[in-house]
Design a protein around this motif. Structure first.
Motif, PDB file in Angstrom:
ATOM      1  N   LEU A 162      -9.515 -48.609   3.951  1.00 44.25           N
ATOM      2  CA  LEU A 162     -10.671 -49.474   4.182  1.00 44.25           C
ATOM      3  C   LEU A 162     -11.209 -50.038   2.867  1.00 44.25           C
ATOM      4  O   LEU A 162     -11.472 -51.236   2.748  1.00 44.25           O
ATOM      5  CB  LEU A 162     -11.756 -48.693   4.912  1.00 44.25           C
ATOM      6  CG  LEU A 162     -13.068 -49.438   5.191  1.00 44.25           C
ATOM      7  CD1 LEU A 162     -12.821 -50.645   6.095  1.00 44.25           C
ATOM      8  CD2 LEU A 162     -14.095 -48.505   5.814  1.00 44.25           C
ATOM      9  N   ARG A 173      -4.088 -52.878   2.954  1.00 45.24           N
ATOM     10  CA  ARG A 173      -4.220 -53.536   4.263  1.00 45.24           C
ATOM     11  C   ARG A 173      -3.094 -53.140   5.202  1.00 45.24           C
ATOM     12  O   ARG A 173      -3.301 -52.976   6.414  1.00 45.24           O
ATOM     13  CB  ARG A 173      -4.264 -55.045   4.064  1.00 45.24           C
ATOM     14  CG  ARG A 173      -5.559 -55.514   3.403  1.00 45.24           C
ATOM     15  CD  ARG A 173      -5.617 -57.008   3.228  1.00 45.24           C
ATOM     16  NE  ARG A 173      -6.934 -57.415   2.753  1.00 45.24           N
ATOM     17  CZ  ARG A 173      -7.291 -58.666   2.511  1.00 45.24           C
ATOM     18  NH1 ARG A 173      -6.410 -59.646   2.686  1.00 45.24           N
ATOM     19  NH2 ARG A 173      -8.522 -58.942   2.102  1.00 45.24           N
ATOM     20  N   TRP A 176      -3.992 -49.810   6.403  1.00 43.77           N
ATOM     21  CA  TRP A 176      -5.070 -49.873   7.388  1.00 43.77           C
ATOM     22  C   TRP A 176      -4.530 -50.229   8.776  1.00 43.77           C
ATOM     23  O   TRP A 176      -4.970 -49.672   9.788  1.00 43.77           O
ATOM     24  CB  TRP A 176      -6.119 -50.886   6.939  1.00 43.77           C
ATOM     25  CG  TRP A 176      -7.206 -51.107   7.944  1.00 43.77           C
ATOM     26  CD1 TRP A 176      -7.363 -52.170   8.772  1.00 43.77           C
ATOM     27  CD2 TRP A 176      -8.293 -50.217   8.232  1.00 43.77           C
ATOM     28  NE1 TRP A 176      -8.463 -52.016   9.561  1.00 43.77           N
ATOM     29  CE2 TRP A 176      -9.065 -50.821   9.251  1.00 43.77           C
ATOM     30  CE3 TRP A 176      -8.680 -48.976   7.724  1.00 43.77           C
ATOM     31  CZ2 TRP A 176     -10.204 -50.219   9.766  1.00 43.77           C
ATOM     32  CZ3 TRP A 176      -9.814 -48.385   8.251  1.00 43.77           C
ATOM     33  CH2 TRP A 176     -10.559 -49.011   9.246  1.00 43.77           C
ATOM     34  N   VAL A 177      -3.586 -51.129   8.837  1.00 46.36           N
ATOM     35  CA  VAL A 177      -2.980 -51.499  10.128  1.00 46.36           C
ATOM     36  C   VAL A 177      -2.235 -50.307  10.721  1.00 46.36           C
ATOM     37  O   VAL A 177      -2.362 -49.999  11.920  1.00 46.36           O
ATOM     38  CB  VAL A 177      -2.055 -52.712   9.951  1.00 46.36           C
ATOM     39  CG1 VAL A 177      -1.291 -53.014  11.241  1.00 46.36           C
ATOM     40  CG2 VAL A 177      -2.853 -53.943   9.527  1.00 46.36           C
ATOM     41  N   GLY A 180      -4.709 -47.718  12.024  1.00 44.67           N
ATOM     42  CA  GLY A 180      -5.275 -48.066  13.325  1.00 44.67           C
ATOM     43  C   GLY A 180      -4.299 -47.845  14.459  1.00 44.67           C
ATOM     44  O   GLY A 180      -4.662 -47.306  15.523  1.00 44.67           O
ATOM     45  N   TRP A 207     -12.070 -50.028  15.574  1.00 47.24           N
ATOM     46  CA  TRP A 207     -11.107 -50.384  14.538  1.00 47.24           C
ATOM     47  C   TRP A 207     -11.151 -51.885  14.229  1.00 47.24           C
ATOM     48  O   TRP A 207     -11.006 -52.301  13.072  1.00 47.24           O
ATOM     49  CB  TRP A 207      -9.716 -49.954  14.973  1.00 47.24           C
ATOM     50  CG  TRP A 207      -8.638 -50.289  13.986  1.00 47.24           C
ATOM     51  CD1 TRP A 207      -8.414 -49.690  12.785  1.00 47.24           C
ATOM     52  CD2 TRP A 207      -7.650 -51.296  14.129  1.00 47.24           C
ATOM     53  NE1 TRP A 207      -7.340 -50.260  12.152  1.00 47.24           N
ATOM     54  CE2 TRP A 207      -6.845 -51.260  12.960  1.00 47.24           C
ATOM     55  CE3 TRP A 207      -7.345 -52.222  15.127  1.00 47.24           C
ATOM     56  CZ2 TRP A 207      -5.766 -52.107  12.761  1.00 47.24           C
ATOM     57  CZ3 TRP A 207      -6.276 -53.072  14.928  1.00 47.24           C
ATOM     58  CH2 TRP A 207      -5.495 -53.018  13.763  1.00 47.24           C
ATOM     59  N   SER A 211     -12.114 -53.653  10.769  1.00 45.99           N
ATOM     60  CA  SER A 211     -11.137 -54.568  10.169  1.00 45.99           C
ATOM     61  C   SER A 211     -11.794 -55.820   9.611  1.00 45.99           C
ATOM     62  O   SER A 211     -11.190 -56.524   8.792  1.00 45.99           O
ATOM     63  CB  SER A 211     -10.074 -54.953  11.203  1.00 45.99           C
ATOM     64  OG  SER A 211      -9.361 -53.814  11.641  1.00 45.99           O
ATOM     65  N   LEU A 215      -9.910 -56.334   6.296  1.00 47.39           N
ATOM     66  CA  LEU A 215      -9.008 -57.498   6.283  1.00 47.39           C
ATOM     67  C   LEU A 215      -9.769 -58.785   6.016  1.00 47.39           C
ATOM     68  O   LEU A 215      -9.359 -59.859   6.457  1.00 47.39           O
ATOM     69  CB  LEU A 215      -8.267 -57.600   7.619  1.00 47.39           C
ATOM     70  CG  LEU A 215      -7.471 -56.361   8.053  1.00 47.39           C
ATOM     71  CD1 LEU A 215      -6.825 -56.597   9.410  1.00 47.39           C
ATOM     72  CD2 LEU A 215      -6.424 -55.993   7.012  1.00 47.39           C
TER      73      LEU A 215
END
Length: 263
Positions: A162, A173, A176-177, A180, A207, A211, A215
């Protein structure tokens, strides 16, 4: 005189040791308590004084330090570059060591939290967090790792992804994907059958909201770069005309009544 430095004004630049070895003895002075300056203290004092004179070893080093403030990296003396690189590497090592200690302390603190301390899963956060704890505790029974360590690693991964994604790091990033997707899979697998869809949907909304920070600035629009053509075609027409040579006078064609074409 031996020297290990660059010449200055066409002359050798003696080092401090050279000056110390070739410094003549000092005459007796009151400062030396009546003793002659033939000893090592007198020679050190004379060498120190001579090295600060113009062209001396310490004088040249001070001039290089003074010029380094306004010079580029390639114009700085090599010993200043070495000192700067050594200091920078030492600072980086200290920072990495401190960061490792902080990360280790944070990981131990998170590991101290029991993996099943989420209660009965009441509340919005408990609906999302409790299935993750149950899933990790069930999987840890078949692995050589404590459930608390798995849960702490899951929390630390989400936090770093994050924060790194907020600052635009591409690797963060991607993490992070994946974080999730993995969290949604764990919630779907461990949530009660009657509320599985609701728990997974609620986790997906949380989530997605997070994001917005992880993101931020990311766009799916294609980036089009308009570059001018490297080569330009300029058509041009070139005509080449041939002019006949003039006829000499007195030939068989008669008098020269036509003047030759003048260019």
């Amino acid at each position: 005189m031996p020297s290990n430095d660059r010449p200055v004004n066409g002359q050798d630049n003696p080092t401090f040791l050279d000056l110390l070895n070739q410094t003549p003895p000092l005459p007796p002075t009151p400062e030396l308590d009546g003793k002659h300056g033939n000893g090592r203290p007198g020679r050190l004092r004379a060498a120190w004084k001579a090295s600060w004179e113009e062209g001396g070893f310490l004088y040249q080093r001070w001039e290089e330090v003074f010029r380094a403030r306004h010079a580029s990296w390639h114009e700085v003396a090599n010993w200043i570059k070495a000192a700067a690189l050594f200091g920078g590497l030492s600072l980086i090592v200290l920072m990495l060591d401190a960061a490792g200690d902080i990360a280790s302390a944070a990981l131990k603190g998170l590991s101290a939290v029991p993996a099943t301390s989420g209660g009965d899963g009441s509340g919005l956060w408990g609906t999302v967090d409790h299935p993750v704890r149950l899933f990790l505790a069930d999987q840890a029974a078949h692995l050589a790792v404590a459930p608390a360590a798995l849960y702490a690693f899951w929390q630390l991964t989400g936090l770093l992804a994050l924060v790194g994604g907020f600052f635009g790091n591409a690797g963060a990033r991607i993490a992070w994907v994946l974080f999730g997707i993995g969290s949604l899979s764990m919630i779907w697998s461990a949530a009660p059958a009657g509320g599985r869809a609701a728990a997974t949907g609620l986790a997906a909304l949380m989530w997605a909201l997070a994001s917005m920070f992880a993101l931020r600035g990311l766009t799916l629009r294609p980036v089009v770069h308009n570059h001018p053509p490297q080569y330009q075609f300029n058509p041009a027409l070139h005509l080449h005309a041939t002019i006949p040579a003039p006829t000499p006078a007195g030939d068989d064609l008669g008098p020269d009544d036509v003047h030759p074409l003048q260019r």
